[in-house]
Structure formats: structure tokens, C-alpha cells
Design a protein around this motif. Structure first.
Motif, PDB file in Angstrom:
ATOM      1  N   VAL A  23      35.091  23.806  34.520  1.00  0.00           N
ATOM      2  CA  VAL A  23      34.597  25.084  34.307  1.00  0.00           C
ATOM      3  C   VAL A  23      35.511  26.173  33.965  1.00  0.00           C
ATOM      4  N   ASP A  24      35.389  26.939  33.108  1.00  0.00           N
ATOM      5  CA  ASP A  24      36.628  27.857  32.706  1.00  0.00           C
ATOM      6  C   ASP A  24      36.541  29.079  33.774  1.00  0.00           C
ATOM      7  N   ALA A  25      36.907  28.818  34.856  1.00  0.00           N
ATOM      8  CA  ALA A  25      36.721  29.776  35.938  1.00  0.00           C
ATOM      9  C   ALA A  25      38.074  30.723  36.081  1.00  0.00           C
ATOM     10  N   GLU A  26      37.880  31.970  36.270  1.00  0.00           N
ATOM     11  CA  GLU A  26      39.109  32.773  36.726  1.00  0.00           C
ATOM     12  C   GLU A  26      39.063  32.784  38.317  1.00  0.00           C
ATOM     13  N   VAL A  27      40.431  32.525  38.760  1.00  0.00           N
ATOM     14  CA  VAL A  27      40.539  32.421  40.356  1.00  0.00           C
ATOM     15  C   VAL A  27      41.396  33.486  40.685  1.00  0.00           C
ATOM     16  N   ILE A  28      40.739  34.384  41.707  1.00  0.00           N
ATOM     17  CA  ILE A  28      41.612  35.691  42.116  1.00  0.00           C
ATOM     18  C   ILE A  28      42.097  35.292  43.658  1.00  0.00           C
ATOM     19  N   ASP A  29      43.254  35.491  43.770  1.00  0.00           N
ATOM     20  CA  ASP A  29      43.830  35.390  45.241  1.00  0.00           C
ATOM     21  C   ASP A  29      43.925  36.611  45.640  1.00  0.00           C
ATOM     22  N   LEU A  30      43.071  36.915  46.638  1.00  0.00           N
ATOM     23  CA  LEU A  30      42.953  38.211  47.122  1.00  0.00           C
ATOM     24  C   LEU A  30      44.489  38.809  47.958  1.00  0.00           C
ATOM     25  N   ARG A  31      45.029  37.785  48.574  1.00  0.00           N
ATOM     26  CA  ARG A  31      46.189  38.412  49.399  1.00  0.00           C
ATOM     27  C   ARG A  31      46.084  39.287  50.455  1.00  0.00           C
ATOM     28  N   THR A  32      45.855  40.361  50.058  1.00  0.00           N
ATOM     29  CA  THR A  32      45.327  41.411  51.001  1.00  0.00           C
ATOM     30  C   THR A  32      43.746  41.615  51.034  1.00  0.00           C
ATOM     31  N   LEU A  33      43.234  41.392  52.253  1.00  0.00           N
ATOM     32  CA  LEU A  33      41.704  41.822  52.383  1.00  0.00           C
ATOM     33  C   LEU A  33      41.706  43.171  52.676  1.00  0.00           C
ATOM     34  N   LEU A  34      42.545  43.889  53.406  1.00  0.00           N
ATOM     35  CA  LEU A  34      42.261  45.226  53.599  1.00  0.00           C
ATOM     36  C   LEU A  34      43.705  45.844  53.720  1.00  0.00           C
ATOM     37  N   PRO A  35      44.002  46.657  52.582  1.00  0.00           N
ATOM     38  CA  PRO A  35      43.556  47.328  51.656  1.00  0.00           C
ATOM     39  C   PRO A  35      42.932  46.481  50.564  1.00  0.00           C
ATOM     40  N   LEU A  36      41.800  46.353  49.837  1.00  0.00           N
ATOM     41  CA  LEU A  36      41.354  45.267  48.978  1.00  0.00           C
ATOM     42  C   LEU A  36      41.720  45.913  47.586  1.00  0.00           C
ATOM     43  N   ASP A  37      41.937  44.997  46.657  1.00  0.00           N
ATOM     44  CA  ASP A  37      42.322  45.261  45.266  1.00  0.00           C
ATOM     45  C   ASP A  37      40.928  45.228  44.499  1.00  0.00           C
ATOM     46  N   LEU A  38      40.277  46.350  44.754  1.00  0.00           N
ATOM     47  CA  LEU A  38      38.955  46.412  44.139  1.00  0.00           C
ATOM     48  C   LEU A  38      38.876  46.492  42.526  1.00  0.00           C
ATOM     49  N   GLU A  39      40.003  47.285  42.145  1.00  0.00           N
ATOM     50  CA  GLU A  39      40.244  47.262  40.493  1.00  0.00           C
ATOM     51  C   GLU A  39      40.342  45.857  39.955  1.00  0.00           C
ATOM     52  N   THR A  40      41.019  45.059  40.468  1.00  0.00           N
ATOM     53  CA  THR A  40      41.181  43.426  39.720  1.00  0.00           C
ATOM     54  C   THR A  40      39.802  42.926  39.870  1.00  0.00           C
ATOM     55  N   ILE A  41      39.135  42.972  41.084  1.00  0.00           N
ATOM     56  CA  ILE A  41      37.788  42.285  41.187  1.00  0.00           C
ATOM     57  C   ILE A  41      36.850  42.634  40.204  1.00  0.00           C
ATOM     58  N   ILE A  42      36.674  44.201  40.152  1.00  0.00           N
ATOM     59  CA  ILE A  42      35.616  44.718  39.151  1.00  0.00           C
ATOM     60  C   ILE A  42      36.318  44.195  37.710  1.00  0.00           C
ATOM     61  N   ALA A  43      37.270  44.302  37.368  1.00  0.00           N
ATOM     62  CA  ALA A  43      37.758  44.006  35.891  1.00  0.00           C
ATOM     63  C   ALA A  43      37.366  42.480  35.714  1.00  0.00           C
ATOM     64  N   SER A  44      37.489  41.749  36.561  1.00  0.00           N
ATOM     65  CA  SER A  44      37.260  40.383  36.406  1.00  0.00           C
ATOM     66  C   SER A  44      35.881  39.980  36.321  1.00  0.00           C
ATOM     67  N   VAL A  45      35.136  40.368  37.100  1.00  0.00           N
ATOM     68  CA  VAL A  45      33.453  40.059  37.251  1.00  0.00           C
ATOM     69  C   VAL A  45      32.906  40.789  36.292  1.00  0.00           C
ATOM     70  N   ALA A  46      33.488  41.995  35.606  1.00  0.00           N
ATOM     71  CA  ALA A  46      32.718  42.687  34.718  1.00  0.00           C
ATOM     72  C   ALA A  46      32.848  41.846  33.359  1.00  0.00           C
ATOM     73  N   ARG A  47      33.970  41.101  33.272  1.00  0.00           N
ATOM     74  CA  ARG A  47      34.224  40.287  32.078  1.00  0.00           C
ATOM     75  C   ARG A  47      33.510  38.766  32.147  1.00  0.00           C
ATOM     76  N   THR A  48      33.573  38.287  33.054  1.00  0.00           N
ATOM     77  CA  THR A  48      33.066  37.051  33.341  1.00  0.00           C
ATOM     78  C   THR A  48      31.296  37.035  33.607  1.00  0.00           C
ATOM     79  N   GLY A  49      30.982  38.031  34.258  1.00  0.00           N
ATOM     80  CA  GLY A  49      29.598  38.128  34.496  1.00  0.00           C
ATOM     81  C   GLY A  49      28.858  37.046  35.623  1.00  0.00           C
ATOM     82  N   ARG A  50      29.767  36.430  36.161  1.00  0.00           N
ATOM     83  CA  ARG A  50      29.185  35.542  37.383  1.00  0.00           C
ATOM     84  C   ARG A  50      30.452  35.789  38.283  1.00  0.00           C
TER      85      ARG A  50
END
Length: 338
Positions: free
Chosen positions: A242-269
């Protein structure tokens, strides 16, 4: 560039920090002469003396409480609790004192404190040596929470945490301590396999807190994860194709919400993967954030792949872990959802 295990990288990070700043103090249970139960502090007492690296009584509340006082006084303590499971007696000090010192003093005092804890399973330690309590810290305003997935990040994140002016919870996945975990197997026979070690710079460098990293680019689905589960995610993606994008959060707080949103908005899942239990785990927060910010981009419900909602099972440890088989099935299921 030398190659290191995570243990060696953490030790190097402590060494670099202590050499650069005389205010850095390292202590905890068996941390001094013995070098820690996992040997992360081995040799530091001999190098820096008993006033800067020393053993503490078996009192987690006392270790953290004295460290808060040291931090308020101007030192930079980096303390080790032998297992994350042992932090509960110190939880009141962490939440009521360390996390709130800056706020309750209107900025007159800060708490530059790092609390290191081995987290998660992998040593057949049962329910008192294998917990993943990260959600208990991410709920607390005033704390930063870090979970590295590899030796390079472990050293850089640790140095950044020690240099940070506020308290940082530094959770170290035990399954990654002694060499890169290949992630492909659900059974223990190869879980500690020592493959090629990670390249880690010898000197000073930092990995920024609050910044995630993409471990694998993909277009079909986003996998949000951290720590040991990063390697499980990469293995499952490789095995399923499966052509999945794997995001390593590294820091849970503060959370890099920008990277998360950009990825999910593109993949849709989106699939959230972590070792801790499902209910009220950190994945619940990630799921809520994805739903809030990416609702109109989603082509399927957000899925979670986690540990069981049970006390940590000793005999069934390797069934409890989310592995490539469980994540692989989730990847196939989410791709079939319309």
C-alpha cells in the motif's frame, strides 16, 4: 560518522550536554556507579564525578521533587526513572509542580527539567515494566512529551530537551535500545535483531522539539505513529504494498499539526498506530484532530491500531503488540472503504 545503538546515542547526548554546561546534573535509580539498568549513563560518573552523576534512593517522588527544586534554583537536572511504570508516585510532582511552575510564578521561575523513562514492552516485563503512559503526560499543560524512534533522533531530541527552559518527558522505547528493530516480525525471535546501526554525529546537535518527520512518502493513506511503531508501520507498508505515507511524530506535545493536516488532506485516509491501549490513548486525540481539520478531505473513517484494553499481558506480550499483520489488515481495510 560513528554508528550507535539508541543506548549509546542517549549516553552521548548526556555526555555532550554535561560537557557543554556544568549546570547539567544526571541522577536516578542505579544511574551513577552502575550506569543505569540499561547502561544509558555508563561511565558518566567516572568522567564527571559523583556531584554531577549519582545514585538516588528508590523514591520516584523524591527524585522528581528534588529535581524540580534544582531546576528552579538554576540547574538543569536530567533524571532517570528506571521504568515509565514507576513514575506514578512522582506524578503529582510532575503535574502539580513541574508543569505549573512557570505559570504559577508568572514567569519568575522556570523548570528546565528532563525526566527520562524507558517505555513500552519487549523485555517480558509484564504489567509493571512495560506500560506506555504517554497520554497521561500529553493531557497536562506545561509539559513537553518526546518519543524518539531511532538513535540519531534520540540524541538530538535529548540535547534539545536538556536545553529547553521547560519540563520535558523523554520516553525511550525499550525495544529500540539495543539495535534497530526491523519491524517485520510479530514474534520475539528477531525483535532484538541487530542490523546496521544508525549513524549518529559525535558532537553537539539538536533535533527540534515539536517537529514531525515523514519516514516514507505516499499518496494512498497516512499512518501517524511514533517510537517503536514507526518501524512496524514501515514493515507493514512494505509487506502490503500500500502506498502509505508514514509520519513519525517524534514530539507528541507540542504536536506538529501542520505536517499531519498536510499529509491527511492529500491522502484522504488516516490510520493511527501506537502500542498503548485503545481507550483514551493518544491516538484518540490524533483521531479527533484529524476529524476536526481534515473532515472534508477524508474518504474513509480514521482507523486506530493499538494495544488491547487490558492490563499489560505478560505471557501474551507479542500478541498484544500491534504488529505488521494487524496494521497490514487495517491498511487493506481502509483502502477498500469508500
Amino acid at each position: 560518522m560513528p554508528r550507535m545503538t539508541m543506548i549509546e546515542a542517549i549516553r552521548s547526548g548526556l555526555d555532550v550536554s554535561m560537557a557543554r554546561n556544568d549546570d547539567v546534573v544526571v541522577y536516578g535509580e542505579d544511574v551513577g556507579f552502575f550506569g543505569g539498568v540499561f547502561r544509558c549513563t555508563q561511565g558518566l560518573q567516572q568522567k564527571y564525578g559523583v556531584s554531577r552523576c549519582f545514585d538516588a534512593p528508590i523514591s520516584e517522588c523524591g527524585i522528581v521533587g528534588t529535581a524540580i527544586g534544582m531546576a528552579a534554583y538554576g540547574l538543569r537536572p536530567c533524571v532517570e526513572l528506571q521504568f515509565a511504570d514507576y513514575m506514578y508516585p512522582a506524578y503529582d510532582q510532575i503535574v502539580s509542580e513541574a508543569a505549573r511552575l512557570r505559570y504559577r510564578s508568572a514567569g519568575d521561575f522556570t523548570c528546565p527539567l528532563v525526566i527520562r523513562m524507558p517505555t513500552g514492552g519487549g523485555i517480558f516485563g509484564g504489567q509493571t515494566h512495560s506500560q506506555s503512559p504517554e497520554a497521561l503526560f500529553t493531557h497536562v499543560a506545561g509539559l513537553k512529551t518526546v518519543v524518539p524512534s531511532n538513535p540519531h533522533d534520540a540524541k538530538g531530541l535529548l540535547i534539545a530537551a536538556i536545553e529547553d527552559p521547560d519540563p520535558v518527558i523523554f520516553l525511550e522505547p525499550k525495544r529500540l535500545y539495543n539495535g534497530p528493530f526491523d519491524g517485520h516480525h510479530d514474534r520475539p525471535v528477531t525483535a532484538w535483531a541487530k542490523h546496521e546501526l544508525s549513524e549518529v554525529p559525535e558532537g553537539h546537535y539538536t533535533t527540534p522539539l515539536g517537529k514531525a518527520v515523514t519516514r516514507r512518502a505516499g499518496e494512498a493513506v497516512t499512518v501517524l505513529t511514533y517510537g517503536t511503531m514507526v518501524h512496524v508501520a514501515l514493515a507493514a507498508v512494505e509487506e502490503t504494498g500500500v502506498d502509505a505515507e508514514v509520519i513519525d511524530l517524534r514530539t507528541l506535545l507540542p504536536l506538529d499539526l501542520e505536517t499531519i493536516i498536510a499529509s491527511v488532506a492529500r491522502t484522504g485516509r488516516c490510520i493511527v498506530l501506537h502500542e498503548a491501549t485503545l481507550t483514551s490513548g493518544f491516538g484518540a486525540e490524533l483521531t479527533a484532530l484529524v476529524q476536526e481539520h481534515c473532515f472534508y478531505h477524508l474518504e474513509a473513517p480514521v482507523m486506530r491500531v493499538t494495544g488491547w484494553d487490558t492490563p499489560y499481558p505478560h505471557a501474551q506480550e507479542w500478541d498484544y503488540f500491534p504488529g505488521p499483520i494487524r496494521l497490514g489488515q487495517a491498511l487493506r481495510d481502509i483502502m477498500e472503504t469508500r
